[in-house]
Design a protein around this motif. Structure first.
Motif, short mmCIF file in Angstrom:
data_model
loop_
_atom_site.label_atom_id
_atom_site.label_comp_id
_atom_site.label_asym_id
_atom_site.label_seq_id
_atom_site.Cartn_x
_atom_site.Cartn_y
_atom_site.Cartn_z
N ASP A 100 2.62 -43.90 -45.84
CA ASP A 100 1.68 -43.22 -46.74
C ASP A 100 0.35 -42.97 -46.05
O ASP A 100 -0.24 -41.89 -46.18
CB ASP A 100 1.47 -44.05 -48.01
CG ASP A 100 2.71 -44.08 -48.90
OD1 ASP A 100 3.58 -43.21 -48.69
OD2 ASP A 100 2.81 -44.97 -49.76
N LEU A 140 0.74 -40.10 -43.63
CA LEU A 140 0.80 -38.81 -44.31
C LEU A 140 -0.57 -38.36 -44.78
O LEU A 140 -0.93 -37.17 -44.68
CB LEU A 140 1.77 -38.91 -45.50
CG LEU A 140 3.25 -39.04 -45.15
CD1 LEU A 140 4.08 -39.25 -46.41
CD2 LEU A 140 3.74 -37.79 -44.41
N ILE A 141 -1.35 -39.30 -45.32
CA ILE A 141 -2.71 -38.98 -45.76
C ILE A 141 -3.55 -38.53 -44.57
O ILE A 141 -4.32 -37.56 -44.64
CB ILE A 141 -3.35 -40.19 -46.47
CG1 ILE A 141 -2.65 -40.45 -47.81
CG2 ILE A 141 -4.84 -39.97 -46.68
CD1 ILE A 141 -3.09 -41.74 -48.48
N HIS A 142 -3.40 -39.24 -43.45
CA HIS A 142 -4.15 -38.90 -42.24
C HIS A 142 -3.81 -37.49 -41.77
O HIS A 142 -4.71 -36.70 -41.42
CB HIS A 142 -3.85 -39.92 -41.14
CG HIS A 142 -4.46 -39.56 -39.81
ND1 HIS A 142 -5.81 -39.70 -39.56
CD2 HIS A 142 -3.89 -39.06 -38.67
CE1 HIS A 142 -6.05 -39.30 -38.31
NE2 HIS A 142 -4.90 -38.91 -37.76
N ARG A 143 -2.51 -37.18 -41.74
CA ARG A 143 -2.10 -35.86 -41.28
C ARG A 143 -2.58 -34.76 -42.22
O ARG A 143 -2.99 -33.68 -41.78
CB ARG A 143 -0.57 -35.82 -41.16
CG ARG A 143 0.00 -36.65 -40.03
CD ARG A 143 1.50 -36.47 -39.91
NE ARG A 143 2.05 -37.27 -38.84
CZ ARG A 143 3.32 -37.27 -38.46
NH1 ARG A 143 4.19 -36.49 -39.12
NH2 ARG A 143 3.75 -38.03 -37.47
N ASN A 144 -2.51 -35.04 -43.52
CA ASN A 144 -3.00 -34.08 -44.51
C ASN A 144 -4.49 -33.82 -44.33
O ASN A 144 -4.96 -32.68 -44.37
CB ASN A 144 -2.71 -34.59 -45.91
CG ASN A 144 -2.93 -33.52 -46.98
OD1 ASN A 144 -3.02 -32.34 -46.68
ND2 ASN A 144 -3.03 -33.96 -48.23
N ARG A 145 -5.22 -34.91 -44.09
CA ARG A 145 -6.67 -34.80 -43.90
C ARG A 145 -6.98 -34.01 -42.63
O ARG A 145 -7.87 -33.14 -42.61
CB ARG A 145 -7.30 -36.19 -43.83
CG ARG A 145 -8.81 -36.20 -43.78
CD ARG A 145 -9.36 -37.62 -43.81
NE ARG A 145 -10.80 -37.59 -43.87
CZ ARG A 145 -11.59 -37.38 -42.82
NH1 ARG A 145 -11.06 -37.20 -41.63
NH2 ARG A 145 -12.90 -37.36 -42.97
N ALA A 201 -5.14 -31.79 -41.22
CA ALA A 201 -4.78 -30.39 -41.45
C ALA A 201 -5.88 -29.66 -42.21
O ALA A 201 -6.20 -28.49 -41.91
CB ALA A 201 -3.47 -30.30 -42.23
N LEU A 202 -6.50 -30.33 -43.18
CA LEU A 202 -7.61 -29.73 -43.94
C LEU A 202 -8.83 -29.53 -43.06
O LEU A 202 -9.51 -28.50 -43.15
CB LEU A 202 -7.95 -30.60 -45.14
CG LEU A 202 -6.95 -30.58 -46.30
CD1 LEU A 202 -7.26 -31.68 -47.30
CD2 LEU A 202 -6.95 -29.22 -46.99
N GLN A 240 -8.12 -26.59 -40.95
CA GLN A 240 -8.19 -25.38 -41.76
C GLN A 240 -9.65 -24.98 -42.00
O GLN A 240 -9.99 -23.79 -41.94
CB GLN A 240 -7.48 -25.60 -43.09
CG GLN A 240 -7.30 -24.34 -43.91
CD GLN A 240 -6.53 -24.59 -45.20
OE1 GLN A 240 -5.96 -25.66 -45.39
NE2 GLN A 240 -6.50 -23.60 -46.07
N LYS A 259 -10.74 -30.74 -51.56
CA LYS A 259 -9.45 -31.32 -51.16
C LYS A 259 -9.65 -32.38 -50.09
O LYS A 259 -9.00 -33.44 -50.10
CB LYS A 259 -8.53 -30.22 -50.64
CG LYS A 259 -8.00 -29.28 -51.71
CD LYS A 259 -7.09 -28.22 -51.09
CE LYS A 259 -6.56 -27.27 -52.15
NZ LYS A 259 -5.72 -26.20 -51.55
N VAL A 301 -8.62 -36.60 -50.26
CA VAL A 301 -7.68 -37.31 -49.39
C VAL A 301 -8.39 -38.25 -48.42
O VAL A 301 -7.76 -38.80 -47.52
CB VAL A 301 -6.80 -36.32 -48.60
CG1 VAL A 301 -5.97 -35.46 -49.55
CG2 VAL A 301 -7.63 -35.45 -47.67
#
Length: 349
Positions: free
Chosen positions: A23, A26-31, A33-34, A37, A158, A162
């Protein structure tokens, strides 16, 4: 190893996969990616500003300072210094978004008007061939700053969501989120207005045969598909698209021209000092939910480049009671605002 020993191991509920660690990853990767972006978005935005300056603004300023324009053999000035200011507003300080959006309607309508002036059109057509634009146009580049605030608000919100409270950036992000969300809320009416200006321009660009041009003050209020009612003959005409603008009601017929939809002009009603009312079924020749519009102008309004025909009565048939009430409400509001502005102008003379 005996069966009993296997049972002991199984009873330990051992799992060699750490769900918490997954988890966290996943949070790290999502962050990340943002963050990427946000970085890419800002980089693209800055590149678009550089394109406006280098491909359009600087050449136009250079031309405006000279009495004639030698570019591509043209002798006429592409546009004046005043028109350049109207077109680009406070572009040099575009980080101050409020003034840029305040000038947005003037910029867009100036662009539309200048594209019908041959020297400017030749300049734009040549500039649009610049490979660095990658298919972008001056208009599309001028529209970019209007969407920045909402994009920043969404991405930073976002990103804050995260980011865990233990992260060193957490407090700064929460503060930044609050500020950007507040700014987006403050700017919402201006951003919505800019979007409305774009809608009006798109309609005008598709409009064929209309005797009026685009105006900076014009806004789209409502649009719908209705039939006109000929009361005396108790008949209805073909369905038409009605655009209620802040100064007139335009009637068009959409049709396909190759792969492009055009709006064939069929008429318009100038709404200043007009009168509107709901008609009963008996008054409308048996048709339900009808609205009567009586215009009061005739002649030509040269100031606003709008032709106004003889005063006439127009009856349109809406599709429901609710739609009839909404159109009556908005028509009344537009007429009231126009009449107040007219009275104010008369009193100031």
């Amino acid at each position: 190893m005996s069966e009993d020993q296997f049972d002991i191991i199984n009873s330990l509920n051992y799992d060699d996969v750490d769900d918490g660690l997954i988890d966290h990853e996943l949070i790290h990767r999502n962050r990340e990616a943002l963050v990427q972006q946000l970085y890419n978005s800002e980089r693209a935005y800055l590149e678009s500003l550089n394109l406006i300056a280098n491909v359009f603004l600087q050449p136009l300023r250079k031309d405006a300072k000279s009495s004639s324009f030698a570019f591509l053999g043209m002798k006429k000035m592409v546009c004046t210094e005043r028109e350049t200011r109207w077109l680009f507003g406070n572009f040099d300080e575009v980080s101050q978004t409020h003034p840029y959006l305040d000038n947005y309607d003037v910029a867009v309508t100036t662009y539309e008007r200048l594209t019908r002036y041959q020297p400017f059109k030749k300049f734009i057509d040549s500039a649009h061939k610049d490979p660095s634009l990658k298919g972008a146009t001056l208009l599309s580049l001028l529209q970019i700053p209007a969407g920045c605030i909402n994009r920043y608000a969404q991405l930073i919100s976002k990103l804050a969501e995260v980011t865990t409270p233990m992260h060193p950036d957490y407090m700064g992000l929460i503060s930044c989120k609050h500020r950007i969300v507040t700014l987006a809320a403050d700017m919402k009416s201006k951003v919505d207005d800019a979007d409305n200006v774009d809608q009006v321009l798109m309609i005008h660009q598709a409009l064929v045969g209309a005797p009026f041009g685009v105006k900076a003050q014009r806004r789209l209020v409502l649009q719908g598909q209705f039939s006109r009612v000929v009361v005396n003959s108790r008949s209805t005409g073909d369905e038409r698209t009605y655009f209620l603008f802040s100064d007139l009601l335009a009637i068009v017929r959409p049709k396909q021209d190759n792969k492009r939809t055009i709006l064939q002009y069929k008429g318009h009603i100038t709404l200043e000092r007009a009168r509107v009312r709901a008609l009963t079924s008996e008054e409308a020749g048996g048709q339900e939910y009808c609205i009567e519009i009586v215009s009061s102008f005739q002649g030509v309004d040269t100031l606003n480049t709008t032709y106004m025909g003889s005063a006439a009565t127009h009856v349109l048939c809406t599709n429901s009671k609710e739609e009839q009430e909404e159109w009556l409400k908005q028509l009344d509001l537009v007429i009231t605002i126009l009449d107040r502005a007219s009275a104010k102008a008369q009193n100031s003379k």
